[in-house]
Scaffold this motif. Structure first.
Motif, PDB file in Angstrom:
ATOM      1  N   HIS A  90       0.817  -1.216   0.000  1.00  0.00           N
ATOM      2  CA  HIS A  90       0.000   0.000   0.000  1.00  0.00           C
ATOM      3  C   HIS A  90       0.855   1.272   0.000  1.00  0.00           C
ATOM      4  CE1 HIS A  90      -3.469   2.499   1.150  1.00  0.00           C
ATOM      5  NE2 HIS A  90      -2.646   3.108   1.980  1.00  0.00           N
TER       6      HIS A  90
ATOM      7  N   HIS B  67       1.187   4.266  -2.914  1.00  0.00           N
ATOM      8  CA  HIS B  67       0.964   5.713  -2.747  1.00  0.00           C
ATOM      9  C   HIS B  67       1.974   6.515  -3.568  1.00  0.00           C
ATOM     10  CE1 HIS B  67      -2.239   6.793  -0.054  1.00  0.00           C
ATOM     11  NE2 HIS B  67      -1.869   5.935   0.870  1.00  0.00           N
TER      12      HIS B  67
ATOM     13  N   SER C  26       0.013  10.441   5.729  1.00  0.00           N
ATOM     14  CA  SER C  26      -1.417  10.142   5.717  1.00  0.00           C
ATOM     15  C   SER C  26      -1.868   9.853   7.133  1.00  0.00           C
ATOM     16  CB  SER C  26      -1.681   8.936   4.828  1.00  0.00           C
ATOM     17  OG  SER C  26      -1.307   7.783   5.529  1.00  0.00           O
TER      18      SER C  26
ATOM     19  N   HIS D  90       0.419   6.733   8.085  1.00  0.00           N
ATOM     20  CA  HIS D  90       1.872   6.683   7.917  1.00  0.00           C
ATOM     21  C   HIS D  90       2.461   8.058   7.682  1.00  0.00           C
ATOM     22  CE1 HIS D  90      -0.269   5.734   4.167  1.00  0.00           C
ATOM     23  NE2 HIS D  90      -0.604   4.612   4.741  1.00  0.00           N
TER      24      HIS D  90
ATOM     25  N   ASP E 104      -6.362   7.260  -0.256  1.00  0.00           N
ATOM     26  CA  ASP E 104      -6.319   5.865  -0.691  1.00  0.00           C
ATOM     27  C   ASP E 104      -7.195   5.673  -1.927  1.00  0.00           C
ATOM     28  OD1 ASP E 104      -4.731   5.500   1.455  1.00  0.00           O
ATOM     29  OD2 ASP E 104      -6.183   4.369   2.658  1.00  0.00           O
TER      30      ASP E 104
HETATM   31 ZN   LIG Z   1      -2.839   5.120   2.585  1.00  0.00          ZN
END
Ligand SMILES: [Zn+2]
Lengths: 329, 343
Positions: free
Chosen positions: B113, B117, B138, B141, B306
């Motif tokens: 994931h 990004h 985000s 993270h 996302d």
């Molecule tokens: Zn994300």
């Protein structure tokens, strides 16, 4: 008509391929935590027996959520890819098809010391599946079949079941108690200062037969009582009351102001009531609920309350009560 | 040979998303969010997210295929987020993608994931993929990465010691009673405020942090400072608090990202993740990278939060760089690190 059948509602992942009742392929794998890893491989093996599939049938539970959703989403996406229909059936029915007794219960492991269960007579399921303590099922003194006696949903029978009652959504009988409490809502013991606001909610919530102010005062002063209010921005928005009565706890009231319903406040008050009752070391919790209370009934069912009997004209002429009980073992 | 047609599925948190790309061209990006259902709990509730994924998936898939004007049987390979994320949520996407792969006998790529990004930048630009520094910020993270090759060589230069940047926004928004999610709420409130009104601390920026934590972040001290400030000044102008808080976060993010570019000699910066949608972050990054002679790239708004396009983009890079497809039945990994790019 070739059917791909999938069930992931129990610790077993089952896949079968049938052609009008003739079993072309059947395989399973036992691992409560590996549905996602096992299912694609089993289906790929099944496709070696027949490449063309006409429909997908999947067990919709009840079952532990994570594994259950693996099977359902797989079935839906497979059907979408192949442009064929899919149907969902009750997974407990897929265990019941293998039983020949006249009356029996089917149970599967709901984890956390509870079981999913349904009652069968003459081959028919009597009611919607429930979740409850195993002792509650044992008390019924009828034969019990299912996961604990190594009987699992039979995927080879799913296609036939799809001729009967079908489901388009997962059978979620246990409301997610994983939900946290609503933000900003405080829960604290009720005191005399709350009576005015509590009574105001009572009058709106039970227009025909509210408790009087005097009744509330009496209740609050009474022995073995437990009263809690939910407060939001300094304002009382709900309350719950209970009484220890010998070996059981009686729920006296559980009320949320109409403006604050569907926010998980009733669920949180019920959760706290159940915790309180467990600490009292009683054997169960009893409550009466107005027949037709469509909001409360699923909440009680989901928390392990089982309807025991109906009391006619309990609240007022023509307003009946359902008595429900939850075992605490 | 025509470029590969890739369908990507993303379900690691609260967005059910499907994107379709051909090579590096975006064809569809459909997102169904359950964020409104989480708002009353003040954060993402895993069980609610998983339920919503299951409900939304068939419609989101069909919508994406409609938008891209392709049919499932035309897809050359499927890509799906396999981690990190909420395990119950990840499993819905992985199971759906596995079914498509098995039903149509096409390869499947489980992808990371976080890498996705950054990979979405491939759709953002025509120039060749080259080494870059990435600031990934985000709700889940916050890190600075040296991306030599997105599909195989990503080095973590620094990351947050406590909260993610987006989490800090959520927590401060709650203190200011601005609602959830906090990022957009604070961004909006801050527009009416004075960003220099209050001098909030900048975490891990002291000279003695330079050695061990040059590219790391810490937002917990800032959160405490805002909370203490609000206790002492209950009548403070909310917009000023929001603007000053935002300024502090953004200042640290941009300062450290540019320092990372300079230290590594890489004159390219990608800012990715939901917080990249923050208007003040975009503005400050623009100013300071221009001054420093660094090329700045920020994905379009709908590609920051996302989405499925980023997953498809990474899948597409994996296919065109000859990466081996994942074994069917691979396990989602809720705690996957950046060393696991393709499963
Ligand atoms: Zn994300």
């Amino acid at each position: 008509m070739i059917t791909l059948a999938i069930d992931t509602s129990t610790s077993r992942t089952s896949v079968a391929l049938t052609d009008n009742g003739v079993v072309l392929f059947s395989a399973h794998h036992n691992d409560a935590l590996a549905h996602g890893e096992v299912l694609p491989g089993l289906v790929r093996d099944a496709l070696k027996a027949a490449e063309r599939i006409d429909q997908v049938v999947v067990g919709m539970g009840p079952g532990p959520f994570t594994g259950l959703r693996v099977g359902i989403t797989f079935a839906q996406s497979f059907a979408l890819a192949r442009q064929i229909p899919w149907q969902g059936v009750c997974s407990l029915d897929a265990i019941a098809v293998g039983v020949s007794e006249q009356e029996f219960m089917v149970t599967t492991d709901a984890r956390r010391k509870e079981v999913f269960a349904a009652h069968y007579v003459d081959g028919k399921r009597l009611s919607s599946p429930i979740v409850c303590a195993p002792s509650q099922i044992e008390n019924m003194e009828v034969p019990i079949h299912g996961e604990f006696s190594q009987e699992f949903p039979d995927a080879t029978k799913l296609a036939a079941l799809a001729q009967g009652e079908t489901f388009t959504e997962p059978i979620y009988v246990r409301r997610p108690d994983a939900y946290p409490a609503p933000v900003g809502v405080k829960f604290r013991p009720m005191n005399a200062m709350d009576l005015v606001s509590v009574y105001a909610i009572e009058k709106v919530a039970y227009r025909e037969d509210p408790w009087s102010m005097a009744q509330f005062k009496e209740e609050l002063a009474g022995k073995n009582r437990w009263y809690l209010v939910a407060e939001f921005k300094g304002q009382v928005i709900g309350y719950v009351g209970a009484l220890t009565n010998g070996d059981a706890v009686d729920v006296l009231t559980l009320t949320v102001s109409p403006d604050h319903r569907r926010k998980g406040i009733g669920r949180e008050m019920l959760r706290r009531l159940i915790d309180w009752s467990r600490n009292k070391k009683v054997s169960g919790i009893m409550l009466e609920m107005r027949v037709g209370n469509a909001e409360a009934y699923p909440l009680y069912l989901a928390n392990g309350f089982v309807p025991l009997q109906e009391r006619k004209n309990y609240y007022a002429p023509g307003v009946h009560a359902t008595v429900m009980r939850k075992e605490l073992t | 040979m025509t470029e590969p047609l890739i369908l990507g599925i993303e379900t690691s948190c609260d967005e059910t998303a499907v994107g379709i790309v051909r090579g590096r061209t975006l064809l569809a990006n459909v997102i169904s969010s359950s964020v409104a259902e989480h708002a009353r709990f003040g954060g993402v509730v895993p069980e609610i997210a998983s339920r919503a994924h299951l409900e939304a998936m068939p419609n989101v898939l069909e919508q994406a295929l409609n938008d891209a004007k392709v049919s499932l049987k035309d897809i050359d390979a499927f890509a799906v987020t396999a981690g990190p994320g909420l395990i119950g949520a990840l499993l819905v996407g992985v199971s759906s993608a596995s079914a498509l792969s098995v039903a149509l006998d096409k390869p499947i790529y489980g992808v990371n994931h976080l890498s996705a990004h950054i990979a979405v930048d491939a759709l953002n630009s025509d120039h060749p993929l080259k080494p870059t520094i990435a600031l990934l910020v985000s709700g889940g993270h916050s890190s600075i990465l040296q991306v030599n090759d997105i599909s195989s060589d990503v080095k973590v230069m620094g990351s947050t010691m406590d909260d993610a940047a987006g989490e800090a926004f959520d927590k401060i928004a709650r203190l200011l009673e601005l609602g959830f999610p906090g990022g957009p709420a604070i961004d909006k409130e801050a527009k009416a405020g004075n960003k220099s009104a209050i001098d909030f601390p900048r975490g891990l920026t002291h000279s003695n942090d330079q050695e061990a934590h040059a590219y790391d972040f810490s937002f917990s001290g800032l959160k405490t400072a805002v909370s203490r400030y609000l206790q002492q000044a209950p009548n403070a102008v909310r917009a000023d608090v929001a603007a000053s808080f935002q300024e502090s976060v953004v200042d640290v993010l941009v300062t450290k990202a540019i320092a990372a570019c300079k230290a590594s000699g890489i004159d390219s910066l990608v800012i990715a993740g939901g917080v990249a949608a923050n208007s003040r972050l975009r503005e400050m990054a623009q100013e300071r990278t221009a001054k420093a002679g660094i090329e700045l790239r920020i994905p379009a708004m709908g590609l920051c939060t996302d989405n499925g396009a980023m997953v498809a983009a990474l899948g597409s890079i994996a296919v065109s760089s000859g990466k081996q497809a994942s074994q069917i039945g691979f396990a989602a990994n809720s705690a996957a690190g950046l060393d696991q790019v393709i499963w």
